[in-house]
Design a protein around this motif. Structure first.
Motif, PDB file in Angstrom:
ATOM      1  N   ASN A 541      -4.943  -5.528  16.197  1.00 20.39           N
ATOM      2  CA  ASN A 541      -5.734  -4.674  15.304  1.00 20.39           C
ATOM      3  C   ASN A 541      -6.621  -5.479  14.373  1.00 20.39           C
ATOM      4  N   PHE A 542      -7.813  -4.938  14.105  1.00 24.48           N
ATOM      5  CA  PHE A 542      -8.731  -5.559  13.162  1.00 24.48           C
ATOM      6  C   PHE A 542      -8.206  -5.433  11.735  1.00 24.48           C
ATOM      7  N   CYS A 543      -7.899  -4.213  11.305  1.00 21.46           N
ATOM      8  CA  CYS A 543      -7.400  -4.007   9.941  1.00 21.46           C
ATOM      9  C   CYS A 543      -6.739  -2.645   9.842  1.00 21.46           C
ATOM     10  N   VAL A 544      -5.502  -2.625   9.345  1.00 22.79           N
ATOM     11  CA  VAL A 544      -4.745  -1.376   9.237  1.00 22.79           C
ATOM     12  C   VAL A 544      -4.859  -0.755   7.858  1.00 22.79           C
ATOM     13  N   GLY A 545      -5.793  -1.266   7.031  1.00 22.53           N
ATOM     14  CA  GLY A 545      -5.972  -0.720   5.688  1.00 22.53           C
ATOM     15  C   GLY A 545      -5.408  -1.645   4.637  1.00 22.53           C
ATOM     16  N   ALA A 546      -5.206  -1.099   3.448  1.00 24.01           N
ATOM     17  CA  ALA A 546      -4.709  -1.909   2.333  1.00 24.01           C
ATOM     18  C   ALA A 546      -3.201  -2.088   2.419  1.00 24.01           C
ATOM     19  N   ASN A 547      -2.736  -3.190   1.877  1.00 23.78           N
ATOM     20  CA  ASN A 547      -1.301  -3.403   1.678  1.00 23.78           C
ATOM     21  C   ASN A 547      -0.847  -2.399   0.622  1.00 23.78           C
ATOM     22  N   VAL A 548      -0.102  -1.376   1.050  1.00 26.66           N
ATOM     23  CA  VAL A 548       0.206  -0.272   0.138  1.00 26.66           C
ATOM     24  C   VAL A 548       1.080  -0.704  -1.026  1.00 26.66           C
ATOM     25  N   ALA A 549       1.773  -1.829  -0.889  1.00 24.58           N
ATOM     26  CA  ALA A 549       2.581  -2.314  -2.006  1.00 24.58           C
ATOM     27  C   ALA A 549       1.718  -2.607  -3.226  1.00 24.58           C
ATOM     28  N   LEU A 550       0.428  -2.930  -2.988  1.00 27.39           N
ATOM     29  CA  LEU A 550      -0.474  -3.194  -4.109  1.00 27.39           C
ATOM     30  C   LEU A 550      -0.650  -1.969  -4.992  1.00 27.39           C
ATOM     31  N   MET A 551      -0.472  -0.771  -4.427  1.00 29.69           N
ATOM     32  CA  MET A 551      -0.579   0.465  -5.204  1.00 29.69           C
ATOM     33  C   MET A 551       0.789   1.033  -5.570  1.00 29.69           C
ATOM     34  N   LEU A 552       1.742   0.906  -4.635  1.00 21.61           N
ATOM     35  CA  LEU A 552       3.039   1.535  -4.855  1.00 21.61           C
ATOM     36  C   LEU A 552       3.794   0.896  -6.015  1.00 21.61           C
ATOM     37  N   ASP A 553       3.812  -0.415  -6.066  1.00 21.92           N
ATOM     38  CA  ASP A 553       4.575  -1.084  -7.130  1.00 21.92           C
ATOM     39  C   ASP A 553       4.056  -0.736  -8.526  1.00 21.92           C
ATOM     40  N   PRO A 554       2.754  -0.856  -8.793  1.00 29.05           N
ATOM     41  CA  PRO A 554       2.280  -0.461 -10.130  1.00 29.05           C
ATOM     42  C   PRO A 554       2.391   1.050 -10.370  1.00 29.05           C
ATOM     43  N   ALA A 555       2.300   1.859  -9.329  1.00 27.64           N
ATOM     44  CA  ALA A 555       2.448   3.311  -9.520  1.00 27.64           C
ATOM     45  C   ALA A 555       3.852   3.637  -9.991  1.00 27.64           C
ATOM     46  N   ARG A 556       4.841   3.002  -9.402  1.00 26.55           N
ATOM     47  CA  ARG A 556       6.222   3.244  -9.838  1.00 26.55           C
ATOM     48  C   ARG A 556       6.435   2.825 -11.284  1.00 26.55           C
ATOM     49  N   ALA A 557       5.706   1.774 -11.698  1.00 28.83           N
ATOM     50  CA  ALA A 557       5.859   1.271 -13.069  1.00 28.83           C
ATOM     51  C   ALA A 557       4.881   1.920 -14.040  1.00 28.83           C
ATOM     52  N   GLY A 558       4.012   2.817 -13.541  1.00 29.92           N
ATOM     53  CA  GLY A 558       3.062   3.490 -14.406  1.00 29.92           C
ATOM     54  C   GLY A 558       1.924   2.608 -14.881  1.00 29.92           C
ATOM     55  N   ARG A 559       1.611   1.549 -14.100  1.00 23.22           N
ATOM     56  CA  ARG A 559       0.528   0.646 -14.496  1.00 23.22           C
ATOM     57  C   ARG A 559      -0.778   1.138 -13.859  1.00 23.22           C
ATOM     58  N   TRP A 560      -1.299   2.217 -14.426  1.00 22.28           N
ATOM     59  CA  TRP A 560      -2.446   2.883 -13.816  1.00 22.28           C
ATOM     60  C   TRP A 560      -3.718   2.054 -13.922  1.00 22.28           C
ATOM     61  N   ASP A 561      -3.882   1.324 -15.017  1.00 23.27           N
ATOM     62  CA  ASP A 561      -5.073   0.487 -15.167  1.00 23.27           C
ATOM     63  C   ASP A 561      -5.119  -0.611 -14.099  1.00 23.27           C
ATOM     64  N   GLU A 562      -3.946  -1.094 -13.705  1.00 26.68           N
ATOM     65  CA  GLU A 562      -3.883  -2.136 -12.670  1.00 26.68           C
ATOM     66  C   GLU A 562      -4.394  -1.589 -11.334  1.00 26.68           C
ATOM     67  N   ILE A 563      -3.996  -0.354 -11.003  1.00 28.64           N
ATOM     68  CA  ILE A 563      -4.478   0.262  -9.759  1.00 28.64           C
ATOM     69  C   ILE A 563      -5.981   0.483  -9.841  1.00 28.64           C
TER      70      ILE A 563
END
Length: 798
Positions: A541-563
Motif C-alpha cells: 500500500n502507498f498510504c493507509v492514512g494517518a497514524n490514529v494514535a496521533l489523535m487518539l492519545d491526546p483525545a483521551r487526555a483532552g489535549r484538543w489544541d495538540e490535535i
C-alpha cells in the motif's frame, strides 16, 4: 549469446511498447478464459470471447460465452475495473464466429486443460488466423509443442505459450513459453506487450511439463504432503509453519490448494508423471491416496464447498474445520505451537525469519528444513531444464505463488555453505555446480560495481536483466543520490532535475516525522529541482492514512489544541505542496486512503498504478477528512461541470459512504483522478512514468494552479443532506453516530455559516475541516472508532 537471443534483441528495437495489440480474441469462456478477456478489456482492448455454440432451440447460440461474461460480475475479487469494461467483451461461438479471428492481433486459447480438446480447437481455428497474428495457448502445464504439433509450420511460428495465473488481474506472473518453432520476434512482442500493456512480470520458460512455477510449486506441495505424514502434523499446523514464518502468503500450503482446486493440483501432478522420464521424479509427483479420495468425493476446495478445510455454521457462528487425512473427517483447527514458529514470526526480515525457523531443533523447525531443503535442491536441479537462469525461477515463485523470496534468494538468506553441508548429511541430492560454489564460499546473487549478478551453473556470474522503466532505490542509494534520509521518508535526486520523496513510515501511516520531512521538502525542492515526485516502494500500500494514535492519545487526555495543531501542520503542508512553483507528481498504488488520498489530491498530477484503491474513509474512524480532502474532492466535482449543489451532494455521498475505488479506473468516476492523470498498468514502472510526467510538465512551463475559491451552498442544502442521513438512520442503514459525523461533514461541505451564494477560499474550508475533526474527537464513540481501527485495521460502525 544464442541466435534466438540475438533475434529477440533485434526485434526489441523495432517494437512499440504497447500498440501491438489493438484487438484480441479468447477461445474458451470458462473461469480463466473470461478473466483473461476481462484483463484485456480493462486496458481498453476490445476482445471477442468465444465458446461452444448452443444447439438448443430455446437458448441463444452464444449462451456459454454470454454466461462466462456475466460471471465476471459475480467473481470476488472482481476481475474488472468497472462495469463499463464489459462493453468491450463481445461473446460469440466456435461454429459461427471464427471468421472474427481475422480482426484479432492476439488470439488466446484457454479451453479446458486437456490435450485432445486443445488440439481440436487449434485445428478449427488455424485457417482463420492472420499471417501476422500472435497466437497463444493458456495452459498450466501441457507442453506447447504437443498442442500445436499437427499445425502447419507457418502457424506454429506464430504460437507461444502464455500461462496466466489465477486470478489474472491480481497475480503478476505470466510465463511465456516458446517452442522450437516459435519466431523469436513473437516472443519479444508478446513479452513487451504483457509487461507494458497488462502490467505483467514476464518470465520465459522452456517448453517442459508445468513450465517453471507449477513445476517447482507442485513439487513443494508434494514434499509438504509427505513431510506432514512423517512429522505427524495436520494441514492446519503445516499452514502455520509454511505461511508467514517461511515468507509465504497466509494461504500457505493447504489453504492454497483449496483456493487453486485440489483437482487441478492432482491433474498437474499426473501430467508431470506422464511427461517426465526419471523414476525418482515420477515417484516425487505421486499423490497420496487420501488426496485422490478428496477429488473423488468432490471435495476439491473452495469450488467444491470443502477440501482440506470446511466452513460450517454452529450456534449461529461460522467455524472453519480442518481435514484429518487419517479418518477423512473434519475437526476443529489447531495451530503449530512450537517455539520456533513464534520466534520466526518475531523477525521483520524475511531471510532472518526463514533462517531462524529452519535452524530450530523442534518439530516445526525440522519440518520446515525438510520441506525447504528438498525444494531448494530440486530448484537447482531444474535450472537449464525449466528455464535458462536462477532469477527466472525466483521471479516465477515470487510473482506466481506470492513468495517473499524465491528459492535461490532464500538459499542465500539461510547461508549456502552451511546449508549444503547439512543437506549432504541428510542425503539430499544437491547438484554439483551448487556444491562447487558452496565450497568457494560463493552466493547465488551478488552486487558488483553497482550491478546485480546471478550465478550460472557453467560460466560464473552473469548480469540480471532489468527493465529500463524500473528505477531501483538500492541503486540510487549506492550512487549516493540520497539528499535527506529520515525514518518516515527519504528524498532522492532522480537526476534530470527531478527529486523523489519516498514515503516509508511504519505501516505506511502518516506520522510526525513525515510531516517534518514534507515541510523540509517543500522548502528545498523549488530551490534545487524543477520537479518533484512523491511515491513509495513499500508493498502493498502507498498510504493507509494517518497514524490514529496521533489523535487518539491526546483525545483521551483532552489535549484538543495538540490535535488542532497537528492537523493544521498536515493541512498547510499539503496546501504548500499544491502551490509549489514546480510540478508535483504523486505516484500512488494499492490502498491510498484517508490522508494518503489527500496527498494524491494535492499533486499537480497523479500517475497511479492500475491497482490503486483511492478513498476518503475517515467516517469509519469517527472523524471527517481534514487534510484538504473535502475541499479538493469538491473542487474536482466542480471541474467536471457539476453545479454547486450537485457537486456538494456527490462529495457528501462519496465521503459519507466511505466510497473507495476498486481500481484507478474507477477512481476517475469517483472524482479522485482527473482526466489528465495517468494510469500505469505495471506498478514497477510507476516511478519512471511519474518522473517522465514531471519532466514533461516542467518542459511545458508549469505554473501552479490559481488560488481556488469554492462556492458556499448554505444552510438549506445542509438541511437536505442531513435529512437524507436521518432517513437512513430510521431505516436501520446508519447509526446515530453516523448521523453525528454526517452533520459535521455537511457543515464543512456547505461552507459553514457563510451565506449561500457566496464564495470562500481554500483556507476557510481547511478551517472548517479542522474544527469538525477536533469536535468529533470529543465524542466517546469517535474515540471508540479510532481505537478499533488502530487495533484491528478495520472500521467500526457504532
Amino acid at each position: 549469446m544464442s541466435d534466438d537471443e540475438r533475434q529477440r534483441q533485434a526485434a526489441r528495437a523495432s517494437l512499440p511498447a504497447t500498440g501491438i495489440v489493438r484487438r484480441a480474441a479468447v477461445l474458451g469462456a470458462g473461469t480463466m478464459g473470461a478473466q483473461i478477456a476481462a484483463l484485456l478489456a480493462n486496458q481498453g482492448i476490445p476482445c471477442d470471447l468465444l465458446d461452444l455454440a448452443s444447439d438448443a432451440a430455446d437458448q441463444p447460440r452464444n449462451r456459454l460465452a454470454e454466461e462466462g461474461k456475466e460471471r465476471l460480475l459475480k467473481l470476488t475479487p472482481s476481475p474488472i475495473y468497472g462495469r463499463d469494461v464489459m462493453d468491450l467483451i463481445r461473446p460469440g461461438n466456435f461454429s459461427d464466429d471464427l471468421p472474427r479471428l481475422r480482426e484479432a492481433d492476439w488470439v488466446i486459447e484457454a479451453v479446458v486443460e486437456r490435450l485432445d480438446v486443445k488440439q481440436a480447437i487449434w485445428g478449427q481455428v488455424a485457417e482463420h488466423l492472420r499471417p501476422d497474428v500472435i497466437a497463444s495457448s493458456n495452459t498450466s502445464g501441457i507442453p506447447i509443442r504437443s498442442i500445436v504439433e499437427k499445425l502447419p509450420l507457418a502457424v506454429r511460428r506464430r504460437v507461444v505459450g502464455t500461462h496466466f495465473f489465477n486470478p489474472p488481474r491480481y497475480l503478476r506472473l505470466l510465463e511465456v513459453t516458446p517452442t522450437a518453432d516459435t519466431d523469436p520476434a513473437v516472443v519479444e512482442a508478446i513479452s513487451r506487450f504483457a509487461e507494458h500493456g497488462l502490467g505483467k512480470g514476464v518470465v520465459v520458460a522452456h517448453d517442459v511439463p508445468n513450465f517453471i512455477a507449477n513445476r517447482i510449486g507442485c513439487y513443494g506441495f508434494t514434499v509438504s504432503l509427505r513431510a506432514m505424514e512423517e512429522f505427524e502434523l495436520g494441514p492446519d499446523e503445516v499452514d502455520t509453519i509454511t505461511g508467514a514464518p517461511m515468507g509465504r502468503p497466509n494461504s500457505a500450503t493447504f489453504r492454497t490448494l483449496d483456493l487453486v482446486g485440489i483437482d487441478v493440483f492432482v491433474q498437474i501432478c499426473d501430467n508431470t508423471v506422464g511427461f517426465v522420464t526419471e523414476d525418482w521424479e515420477k515417484e516425487a509427483y505421486q499423490v497420496p491416496g487420501y488426496v485422490r479420495k478428496l477429488v473423488e468425493n468432490g471435495w476439491t476446495g473452495d469450488k467444491g464447498g470443502q477440501g482440506f478445510y470446511k466452513r460450517v455454521r454452529e450456534g449461529g457462528a461460522t467455524q472453519i474445520l480442518t481435514l484429518d487425512p487419517a479418518t477423512m473427517e473434519y475437526r476443529p483447527r489447531r495451530r503449530a505451537r512450537e517455539a520456533s514458529v513464534a520466534a520466526a514470526a518475531a523477525q521483520d526480515d524475511v531471510g532472518a525469519r526463514i533462517r531462524a525457523l529452519v535452524e530450530a531443533d523442534d518439530r516445526a523447525g525440522r519440518f520446515a528444513w525438510r520441506v525447504l531443503s528438498q525444494m531448494l535442491a530440486y530448484s537447482a536441479q531444474k535450472v537449464g531444464e525449466v528455464c535458462d537462469d536462477i532469477e527466472s525461477i525466483d521471479r516465477a515463485m515470487r510473482w506466481g505463488f506470492g513468495w517473499a523470496l524465491g528459492p535461490f534468494e532464500a538459499w542465500d538468506a539461510i547461508g549456502v555453505a552451511e546449508s549444503v553441508r547439512r543437506m549432504a548429511a541428510d542425503g539430499v541430492d544437491v547438484p554439483g555446480w551448487v556444491t562447487d560454489m558452496a565450497a568457494k564460499g560463493e552466493s547465488f546473487y551478488r552486487r558488483t560495481k553497482g550491478k546485480s549478478l546471478q550465478i550460472t551453473p557453467r560460466s560464473g556470474y552473469a548480469p540480471i536483466a532489468t527493465s529500463p522503466e524500473t528505477i531501483s532505490l538500492a541503486e540510487l542509494r549506492e550512487a549516493g543520490r540520497i539528499i535527506v534520509d529520515r525514518p518516515a521518508a527519504t528524498l532522492y535526486d532522480l537526476s534530470d532535475g527531478i527529486a523523489y520523496f519516498d514515503f516509508h513510515p511504519p505501516k505506511q501511516a502518516i506520522d510526525r516525522d513525515f510531516m517534518e520531512m514534507l515541510d523540509e521538502t517543500v522548502g528545498r525542492a523549488p530551490r534545487d529541482f524543477r520537479g518533484l515526485v512523491i511515491g513509495s516502494d513499500v508493498p502493498p500500500n502507498f498510504c493507509v492514512g494517518a497514524n490514529v494514535a496521533l489523535m487518539l492519545d491526546p483525545a483521551r487526555a483532552g489535549r484538543w489544541d495538540e490535535i488542532d495543531e497537528l492537523v493544521k501542520v498536515f493541512q498547510y503542508g499539503l496546501l504548500a505542496l499544491k502551490r509549489l512553483p514546480i510540478p508535483v507528481v504523486v505516484a500512488p498504488y494499492g490502498a491510498t486512503v484517508g490522508g494518503g488520498a489527500e496527498i494524491a489530491l494535492a499533486g499537480s498530477r497523479v500517475v497511479a498504478a492500475a491497482e490503486t484503491y483511492l478513498g476518503l474513509v475517515e467516517i469509519g474512524a469517527g472523524i471527517v477528512p481534514a487534510g484538504g480532502g473535502c475541499k479538493e474532492l469538491l473542487a474536482r466535482a466542480l471541474e467536471r461541470g457539476d453545479d454547486p449543489a450537485t457537486a456538494v451532494g456527490r462529495v457528501f455521498e462519496t465521503i459519507g459512504l466511505a466510497k473507495t475505488s476498486g481500481s484507478a479506473h474507477e477512481a476517475r468516476s469517483l472524482g479522485f483522478l482527473r482526466p489528465e492523470d495517468a494510469i500505469v498498468p505495471n506498478q514497477h514502472h510507476l516511478l519512471y512514468q511519474a518522473k517522465q510526467r514531471a519532466l514533461a510538465l516542467a518542459a511545458d512551463g508549469y505554473r501552479p494552479p490559481p488560488t481556488a475559491r469554492l462556492p458556499v451552498v448554505g444552510a438549506e442544502m445542509r438541511k437536505a443532506l442531513i435529512e437524507t442521513v436521518e432517513g437512513m438512520v430510521s431505516a436501520g442503514q446508519a447509526t446515530g453516530h453516523d448521523l453525528t459525523i454526517a452533520r459535521e461533514l455537511a457543515y464543512v461541505l456547505t461552507g459553514g455559516d457563510r451565506p449561500a451564494g457566496s464564495e470562500a477560499d481554500e483556507e476557510h474550508f481547511l478551517e472548517l475541516e479542522r474544527e469538525a475533526l477536533v469536535k468529533l474527537c470529543h465524542h466517546a464513540k469517535s474515540q471508540e472508532r479510532l481505537e478499533h481501527i488502530m487495533q484491528t485495521g478495520r472500521p467500526l460502525r457504532n
